[in-house]
Design an enzyme around this catalytic site. Structure first.
Site, PDB file in Angstrom:
ATOM      1  N   ASP A   3      29.865   0.038  45.570  1.00  0.00           N
ATOM      2  CA  ASP A   3      30.110  -0.429  44.211  1.00  0.00           C
ATOM      3  C   ASP A   3      28.726  -0.654  43.584  1.00  0.00           C
ATOM      4  O   ASP A   3      27.923  -1.420  44.111  1.00  0.00           O
ATOM      5  CB  ASP A   3      30.902  -1.747  44.311  1.00  0.00           C
ATOM      6  CG  ASP A   3      31.298  -2.300  42.962  1.00  0.00           C
ATOM      7  OD1 ASP A   3      30.604  -2.023  41.963  1.00  0.00           O
ATOM      8  OD2 ASP A   3      32.298  -3.022  42.904  1.00  0.00           O
ATOM      9  N   HIS A  85      19.230  12.724  30.473  1.00  0.00           N
ATOM     10  CA  HIS A  85      17.994  12.809  29.675  1.00  0.00           C
ATOM     11  C   HIS A  85      17.475  11.411  29.401  1.00  0.00           C
ATOM     12  O   HIS A  85      18.228  10.478  29.139  1.00  0.00           O
ATOM     13  CB  HIS A  85      18.168  13.641  28.404  1.00  0.00           C
ATOM     14  CG  HIS A  85      18.921  13.021  27.271  1.00  0.00           C
ATOM     15  ND1 HIS A  85      18.321  12.197  26.330  1.00  0.00           N
ATOM     16  CD2 HIS A  85      20.206  13.122  26.875  1.00  0.00           C
ATOM     17  CE1 HIS A  85      19.222  11.834  25.426  1.00  0.00           C
ATOM     18  NE2 HIS A  85      20.382  12.372  25.731  1.00  0.00           N
ATOM     19  N   GLU A 131      15.462  16.401  25.534  1.00  0.00           N
ATOM     20  CA  GLU A 131      16.851  16.846  25.322  1.00  0.00           C
ATOM     21  C   GLU A 131      17.157  16.862  23.842  1.00  0.00           C
ATOM     22  O   GLU A 131      17.839  17.750  23.335  1.00  0.00           O
ATOM     23  CB  GLU A 131      17.836  15.915  26.055  1.00  0.00           C
ATOM     24  CG  GLU A 131      19.300  16.388  26.030  1.00  0.00           C
ATOM     25  CD  GLU A 131      20.134  15.907  24.853  1.00  0.00           C
ATOM     26  OE1 GLU A 131      21.283  16.356  24.726  1.00  0.00           O
ATOM     27  OE2 GLU A 131      19.650  15.094  24.047  1.00  0.00           O
ATOM     28  N   HIS A 260      22.301   7.838  17.517  1.00  0.00           N
ATOM     29  CA  HIS A 260      21.056   8.325  16.906  1.00  0.00           C
ATOM     30  C   HIS A 260      20.530   7.397  15.815  1.00  0.00           C
ATOM     31  O   HIS A 260      19.853   7.854  14.888  1.00  0.00           O
ATOM     32  CB  HIS A 260      21.221   9.758  16.377  1.00  0.00           C
ATOM     33  CG  HIS A 260      21.230  10.768  17.482  1.00  0.00           C
ATOM     34  ND1 HIS A 260      21.284  12.131  17.263  1.00  0.00           N
ATOM     35  CD2 HIS A 260      21.189  10.615  18.832  1.00  0.00           C
ATOM     36  CE1 HIS A 260      21.277  12.763  18.433  1.00  0.00           C
ATOM     37  NE2 HIS A 260      21.229  11.859  19.405  1.00  0.00           N
ATOM     38  N   ASP A 275      30.014   0.012  33.753  1.00  0.00           N
ATOM     39  CA  ASP A 275      30.353  -0.303  35.143  1.00  0.00           C
ATOM     40  C   ASP A 275      31.242   0.790  35.752  1.00  0.00           C
ATOM     41  O   ASP A 275      30.939   1.345  36.816  1.00  0.00           O
ATOM     42  CB  ASP A 275      31.053  -1.671  35.192  1.00  0.00           C
ATOM     43  CG  ASP A 275      31.207  -2.200  36.607  1.00  0.00           C
ATOM     44  OD1 ASP A 275      30.675  -1.590  37.561  1.00  0.00           O
ATOM     45  OD2 ASP A 275      31.864  -3.248  36.768  1.00  0.00           O
ATOM     46  N   ASP A 279      30.063   3.385  38.813  1.00  0.00           N
ATOM     47  CA  ASP A 279      30.805   3.488  40.072  1.00  0.00           C
ATOM     48  C   ASP A 279      31.353   4.905  40.279  1.00  0.00           C
ATOM     49  O   ASP A 279      31.403   5.398  41.413  1.00  0.00           O
ATOM     50  CB  ASP A 279      31.937   2.454  40.109  1.00  0.00           C
ATOM     51  CG  ASP A 279      31.401   1.017  40.129  1.00  0.00           C
ATOM     52  OD1 ASP A 279      30.240   0.810  40.541  1.00  0.00           O
ATOM     53  OD2 ASP A 279      32.144   0.107  39.712  1.00  0.00           O
TER      54      ASP A 279
HETATM   55  N1  PHE Z   1      23.726  15.323  23.921  1.00  0.00           N
HETATM   56  C1  PHE Z   1      24.105  14.597  22.735  1.00  0.00           C
HETATM   57  C2  PHE Z   1      22.895  13.792  22.305  1.00  0.00           C
HETATM   58  O1  PHE Z   1      22.049  13.444  23.114  1.00  0.00           O
HETATM   59  C3  PHE Z   1      25.255  13.678  22.929  1.00  0.00           C
HETATM   60  C4  PHE Z   1      26.429  14.308  23.588  1.00  0.00           C
HETATM   61  C5  PHE Z   1      26.598  14.181  24.941  1.00  0.00           C
HETATM   62  C6  PHE Z   1      27.356  15.035  22.855  1.00  0.00           C
HETATM   63  C7  PHE Z   1      27.674  14.774  25.578  1.00  0.00           C
HETATM   64  C8  PHE Z   1      28.448  15.622  23.470  1.00  0.00           C
HETATM   65  C9  PHE Z   1      28.607  15.498  24.846  1.00  0.00           C
HETATM   66  O2  PHE Z   1      22.747  13.491  21.163  1.00  0.00           O
HETATM   67 ZN    ZN Z   2      21.185  12.149  21.365  1.00  0.00          ZN
HETATM   68 ZN    ZN Z   3      22.187  12.284  24.662  1.00  0.00          ZN
HETATM   69 CA    CA Z   4      30.242  -1.638  39.703  1.00  0.00          CA
END
Ligand code: PHE
Ligand code: ZN
Ligand code: ZN
Ligand code: CA
Ligand code: ZN
Length: 297
Positions: A3, A85, A131, A260, A275, A279
């Protein structure tokens, strides 16, 4: 699988928040808060006995970094990778996006070390740079592997936004169960989805599939045929009434209203979602890396 203590995951988030606060409010590519985030995660992994490497690349005229951490042992010809990322957008500190995935996989890696886990497969964790500029770090990593190195990677687990304040419980749809959208991932992606699904079923939390629409770092992996999967608690999209009925939270409100934005701080986290997802990550890492019937290719 152990856990994962969510308090430890939250302590990493607090550290990432402090890093952003001390570095102009963000942890974006090419800014000092990004490199400080890499240094923080790397120091924890080094102290726990990981073999770490920092891979440099340049994009948009600035140097970026991927952090790779290998857990010694396991069959190096059969690698399970787990990634998130670590960069934010420049508008804010990026605590849900993607301090959450970064901290959750960090704490899973530290649990591997605490338990002296000896998996059958070799485990490699990754924190991707840039990313937010278009999956630059993960693409650089995958495209710089030889075909034979790529084929040793039996699966890739991705975690991007796993503590959304108005959370949904989404799994990348490896089996394309709804038969629409982006289609299934490479063969093996369905097995990954099943292992994650089993975990959420065991704790009584319903899940939904979400398409491999190319918006996160699994993209470069599936593009070269590596099976992938992972979890996601939602971004700018709004939770429907039906989703609020099964998951709680607010209908017609974004999963993450601070997506964002400047307000993506430590206050922008749902602890229960963080959480459950932490897990689930541990469950998937333990299950996939120990069962010889899974992820053969
Ligand atoms: N990768 C996108 C971001 O960092 C967020 C996202 C994650 C969108 C997973 C769709 C699925 O802004
Ligand atoms: Zn993002
Ligand atoms: Zn993201
Ligand atoms: Ca946990
Ligand atoms: Zn599915």
């Amino acid at each position: 699988a152990p856990d994962i203590p969510v308090a430890n995951v939250k302590a990493h988030l607090q550290q990432l928040q402090t890093i952003a606060t001390n570095n102009g409010g963000n942890r974006a590519h090419g800014r000092p808060g990004y490199k400080a985030s890499v240094d923080y995660v790397k120091s924890k992994l080094d102290a726990a006995g990981y073999r770490t490497t920092v891979q440099q690349f340049t994009t948009s005229g600035r140097v970026g970094y991927n952090l790779l951490a290998d857990w010694p042992g396991g069959d190096e010809d059969s690698v399970l990778m787990v990634g998130a990322h670590l960069d934010s957008v420049s508008a804010g500190p990026g605590i849900n996006d993607n301090g959450s995935g970064s901290a959750a996989i960090l704490e899973t890696a530290l649990a591997v070390a605490r338990e002296k886990f000896q998996p059958r497969q070799h485990l490699r964790f990754a924190w991707w740079g840039a990313e937010e500029l278009g999956l630059r770090g993960s693409r650089y990593y995958v495209n710089n592997l030889s075909r034979s190195e790529q084929s040793k990677i039996k699966g890739y687990l991705n975690f991007d936004m796993v503590g959304s304040p108005n959370p949904g419980y989404f799994l990348y749809d490896g089996d394309d169960s709804d038969g629409e959208g982006a289609g299934p991932g490479p063969e093996g992606s369905a097995e990954i989805e099943k292992v994650l699904e089993d975990y959420f079923e065991s704790i009584g939390v319903p899940t939904e599939g979400t398409d491999f629409d190319g918006r996160s770092d699994y993209g470069p992996f599936i593009a070269v045929g590596i099976p992938a999967g992972g979890t996601f608690t939602g971004a700018e999209q709004r939770k429907t009434r039906a989703q609020a009925q099964k998951w709680g939270g607010q209908a017609n409100v974004a999963f993450d209203r601070c997506y964002h934005a400047r307000c993506d701080t430590v206050n922008n986290i749902n602890d229960k979602a963080l959480d459950h997802n932490s897990d689930a990550i541990a469950h998937a890492v333990w299950t996939l890396s120990s069962n010889p019937r899974l992820l053969k290719r």
